[in-house]
Design an enzyme around this catalytic site. Structure first.
Site, PDB file in Angstrom:
ATOM      1  N   TYR A 176       0.493  -1.562   0.446  1.00  0.00           N
ATOM      2  CA  TYR A 176       0.194  -0.277   0.079  1.00  0.00           C
ATOM      3  C   TYR A 176       0.826   1.483   0.016  1.00  0.00           C
ATOM      4  O   TYR A 176       0.455   2.599  -0.720  1.00  0.00           O
ATOM      5  CB  TYR A 176      -1.047  -0.066   0.798  1.00  0.00           C
ATOM      6  CG  TYR A 176      -1.964  -0.533   0.836  1.00  0.00           C
ATOM      7  CD1 TYR A 176      -3.108  -0.511  -0.035  1.00  0.00           C
ATOM      8  CD2 TYR A 176      -2.153  -1.953   0.449  1.00  0.00           C
ATOM      9  CE1 TYR A 176      -4.451  -1.216  -0.122  1.00  0.00           C
ATOM     10  CE2 TYR A 176      -3.574  -3.175   0.600  1.00  0.00           C
ATOM     11  CZ  TYR A 176      -4.023  -2.441  -0.020  1.00  0.00           C
ATOM     12  OH  TYR A 176      -5.574  -3.136  -0.620  1.00  0.00           O
ATOM     13  N   VAL A 213      -9.799   3.989  -5.794  1.00  0.00           N
ATOM     14  CA  VAL A 213      -9.145   4.278  -4.068  1.00  0.00           C
ATOM     15  C   VAL A 213      -8.330   5.021  -4.738  1.00  0.00           C
ATOM     16  O   VAL A 213      -7.671   5.454  -3.389  1.00  0.00           O
ATOM     17  CB  VAL A 213      -8.547   2.807  -4.027  1.00  0.00           C
ATOM     18  CG1 VAL A 213      -9.663   1.973  -3.536  1.00  0.00           C
ATOM     19  CG2 VAL A 213      -7.257   2.271  -4.346  1.00  0.00           C
ATOM     20  N   HIS A 271     -15.184   1.513  -3.479  1.00  0.00           N
ATOM     21  CA  HIS A 271     -13.932   0.854  -2.414  1.00  0.00           C
ATOM     22  C   HIS A 271     -12.848   1.880  -1.856  1.00  0.00           C
ATOM     23  O   HIS A 271     -11.743   0.770  -1.144  1.00  0.00           O
ATOM     24  CB  HIS A 271     -13.049   0.015  -3.733  1.00  0.00           C
ATOM     25  CG  HIS A 271     -14.239  -0.867  -4.457  1.00  0.00           C
ATOM     26  ND1 HIS A 271     -13.489  -1.074  -5.285  1.00  0.00           N
ATOM     27  CD2 HIS A 271     -15.264  -0.906  -3.659  1.00  0.00           C
ATOM     28  CE1 HIS A 271     -14.900  -1.456  -6.216  1.00  0.00           C
ATOM     29  NE2 HIS A 271     -15.809  -2.126  -5.025  1.00  0.00           N
ATOM     30  N   CYS A 330      -4.667   7.307  19.643  1.00  0.00           N
ATOM     31  CA  CYS A 330      -4.110   5.572  20.507  1.00  0.00           C
ATOM     32  C   CYS A 330      -3.042   4.566  20.413  1.00  0.00           C
ATOM     33  O   CYS A 330      -2.760   3.270  21.370  1.00  0.00           O
ATOM     34  CB  CYS A 330      -5.701   4.770  20.425  1.00  0.00           C
ATOM     35  SG  CYS A 330      -5.991   3.928  19.125  1.00  0.00           S
ATOM     36  N   THR A 354     -14.158   0.229 -16.706  1.00  0.00           N
ATOM     37  CA  THR A 354     -14.284  -0.843 -15.384  1.00  0.00           C
ATOM     38  C   THR A 354     -14.279  -1.854 -16.722  1.00  0.00           C
ATOM     39  O   THR A 354     -15.022  -2.811 -17.696  1.00  0.00           O
ATOM     40  CB  THR A 354     -15.252  -0.512 -14.773  1.00  0.00           C
ATOM     41  OG1 THR A 354     -15.451  -1.452 -13.756  1.00  0.00           O
ATOM     42  CG2 THR A 354     -16.910  -0.371 -15.183  1.00  0.00           C
ATOM     43  N   ASN A 374     -14.721   2.011 -23.213  1.00  0.00           N
ATOM     44  CA  ASN A 374     -13.784   1.134 -23.181  1.00  0.00           C
ATOM     45  C   ASN A 374     -12.850   0.503 -24.189  1.00  0.00           C
ATOM     46  O   ASN A 374     -13.530   0.335 -25.223  1.00  0.00           O
ATOM     47  CB  ASN A 374     -14.348  -0.216 -21.885  1.00  0.00           C
ATOM     48  CG  ASN A 374     -13.350  -1.036 -21.163  1.00  0.00           C
ATOM     49  OD1 ASN A 374     -11.851  -1.233 -22.128  1.00  0.00           O
ATOM     50  ND2 ASN A 374     -13.569  -1.532 -19.902  1.00  0.00           N
TER      51      ASN A 374
HETATM   52  P1  OAD Z   1     -10.005  -3.697 -13.458  1.00  0.00           P
HETATM   53  O1  OAD Z   1      -8.297  -3.763 -14.056  1.00  0.00           O
HETATM   54  O2  OAD Z   1     -10.163  -5.159 -13.726  1.00  0.00           O
HETATM   55  O3  OAD Z   1      -9.970  -3.210 -15.260  1.00  0.00           O
HETATM   56  C1  OAD Z   1     -10.054  -1.611 -15.915  1.00  0.00           C
HETATM   57  C2  OAD Z   1     -10.857  -1.912 -17.612  1.00  0.00           C
HETATM   58  O4  OAD Z   1     -10.018  -0.493 -18.164  1.00  0.00           O
HETATM   59  C3  OAD Z   1     -10.944  -3.187 -17.807  1.00  0.00           C
HETATM   60  O5  OAD Z   1     -11.981  -3.193 -18.435  1.00  0.00           O
HETATM   61  C4  OAD Z   1      -9.956  -2.143 -18.748  1.00  0.00           C
HETATM   62  O6  OAD Z   1     -10.139  -2.236 -20.393  1.00  0.00           O
HETATM   63  C5  OAD Z   1     -10.487  -0.934 -18.998  1.00  0.00           C
HETATM   64  N1  OAD Z   1      -9.362   0.046 -19.630  1.00  0.00           N
HETATM   65  C6  OAD Z   1      -7.738  -0.205 -20.185  1.00  0.00           C
HETATM   66  N2  OAD Z   1      -7.187   1.265 -19.684  1.00  0.00           N
HETATM   67  C7  OAD Z   1      -8.122   1.873 -20.255  1.00  0.00           C
HETATM   68  C8  OAD Z   1      -8.277   3.056 -20.350  1.00  0.00           C
HETATM   69  N3  OAD Z   1      -6.258   4.076 -20.999  1.00  0.00           N
HETATM   70  N4  OAD Z   1      -9.591   3.657 -20.874  1.00  0.00           N
HETATM   71  C9  OAD Z   1     -10.228   3.460 -20.952  1.00  0.00           C
HETATM   72  N5  OAD Z   1     -10.442   2.053 -19.620  1.00  0.00           N
HETATM   73  C10 OAD Z   1      -9.593   1.307 -20.359  1.00  0.00           C
HETATM   74  O7  OAD Z   1     -10.094  -3.078 -12.903  1.00  0.00           O
HETATM   75  P2  OAD Z   1     -11.264  -2.438 -12.052  1.00  0.00           P
HETATM   76  O8  OAD Z   1     -13.303  -2.109 -13.356  1.00  0.00           O
HETATM   77  O9  OAD Z   1     -12.010  -0.653 -11.677  1.00  0.00           O
HETATM   78  O10 OAD Z   1     -11.524  -3.941  -5.899  1.00  0.00           O
HETATM   79  O11 OAD Z   1     -11.856  -3.411 -10.884  1.00  0.00           O
HETATM   80  C11 OAD Z   1     -12.917  -3.198 -10.021  1.00  0.00           C
HETATM   81  C12 OAD Z   1     -12.861  -3.752  -8.451  1.00  0.00           C
HETATM   82  O12 OAD Z   1     -11.365  -5.113  -8.974  1.00  0.00           O
HETATM   83  C13 OAD Z   1     -11.058  -2.535  -8.050  1.00  0.00           C
HETATM   84  O13 OAD Z   1     -12.202  -1.932  -7.396  1.00  0.00           O
HETATM   85  C14 OAD Z   1     -10.484  -3.482  -7.079  1.00  0.00           C
HETATM   86  C15 OAD Z   1     -10.412  -4.588  -7.942  1.00  0.00           C
HETATM   87  O14 OAD Z   1     -10.142  -6.220  -7.371  1.00  0.00           O
HETATM   88  C16 OAD Z   1     -11.267  -3.665  -4.940  1.00  0.00           C
HETATM   89  O15 OAD Z   1     -10.439  -3.032  -4.336  1.00  0.00           O
HETATM   90  C17 OAD Z   1     -12.228  -4.610  -3.776  1.00  0.00           C
END
Ligand code: OAD
Length: 245
Positions: free
Chosen positions: A66, A102, A118, A149, A187, A212
């Site tokens: 982190y 995040v 998240h 604390c 996403t 996307n």
């Molecule tokens: P992912 O890594 O699962 O997906 C990222 C998405 O962004 C994919 O569909 C890519 O095709 C797309 N992508 C990549 N480059 C891009 C760009 N320049 N412009 C637009 N899109 C692009 O990420 P999340 O969907 O955010 O959870 O993942 C969901 C959750 O899974 C996160 O919040 C995290 C992770 O585990 C927690 O932390 C609880």
């Protein structure tokens, strides 16, 4: 009509538009996504780094990871796609940004109503007294302890196996159900319950615009598919709407 212009027309005529987004929007700010070839989960195992069990086993290891992410986020700047969403809110078109990210880049870009499903890596919370603090630089002594604390601090994010904040989740589903347009940006939609929000919006009659470069969970469900990067979308949509980003 060309799909970006069609999106601009739909947004300009919307009553309650919201954005739902993920890591892809920050990829062009230099913050890695989770899935895919260069994604964090192809290099790291979430079970070692993003679960309460991993933290109980080895808080220092989890904090090292982190701390590295905090450093990346502090060095990153919002890009045109973050700024586009802030400008759309300023002009009254967009009512809220619902994010799985995040990194806090939406607020830094000027968005006001941001629902962080998240959590935020720039915040920590005490595992003993619950007080929260914000990092302005990466933490030094790992694992860091609570200035109030002395308890062990943890990142104020949602880990696998943990529930989301109920009030934020309810607000997000309420907005999704009342929205008439949802722009989905960057996403995969792989993680529930967040990933269910566009489906709830669609079920309640919203038009879905899916931005996307790759197909995702909403391809085939969305009304408009824009196979492009977030920044390209921001540049083209802002031109179509006549706004600066
Ligand atoms: P992912 O890594 O699962 O997906 C990222 C998405 O962004 C994919 O569909 C890519 O095709 C797309 N992508 C990549 N480059 C891009 C760009 N320049 N412009 C637009 N899109 C692009 O990420 P999340 O969907 O955010 O959870 O993942 C969901 C959750 O899974 C996160 O919040 C995290 C992770 O585990 C927690 O932390 C609880």
């Amino acid at each position: 009509m060309e799909a970006v212009w069609e999106s601009a027309r739909i947004l300009a005529n919307s009553r309650l538009a919201v954005a739902f987004k993920g890591a892809g929007i920050s990829a062009e700010s230099g913050i890695p996504t989770f899935r895919g070839k260069d994604g964090l989960w192809s290099r790291f195992d979430p079970r070692d780094l993003a679960t309460p069990e991993a933290f109980n086993r080895d808080p220092r290891l989890v904090w090292e990871w982190y701390s590295w992410r905090i450093e990346r986020v502090l060095a990153a700047k919002p890009n045109k796609a973050h700024r586009l969403l802030a400008r759309l809110e300023d002009s009254g078109v967009l009512k809220a940004v619902i994010t799985q990210n995040v990194d806090g880049l939406h607020r830094r870009a000027g968005s006001r109503r941001v629902l962080e499903l998240h959590g935020n890596v720039l915040r920590a919370r005490c595992t003993r007294c619950g007080s929260k603090l914000e990092w302005r630089e990466k933490p030094s002594n790992l694992p860091p302890s609570c200035p109030r604390c002395g308890g062990v601090l943890r990142p104020d994010v949602v880990w696998f196996g943990e529930p989301l904040d109920t009030s934020i989740l309810e607000e997000a589903f309420g907005l999704a159900r009342r929205s008439d347009v949802m722009i989905i940006i960057g996403t995969s939609g792989a993680v529930d319950p967040a990933g269910l929000l566009p489906l709830a919006a669609k079920e309640s009659g919203a038009t879905l615009i899916n931005v996307n470069p790759e197909p995702n969970r909403y391809s085939g469900v969305a009304d408009i598919e824009l196979r492009m990067r977030a920044v390209e979308f921001a540049e083209r949509l802002s031109r179509a709407l006549g706004i600066d980003v």
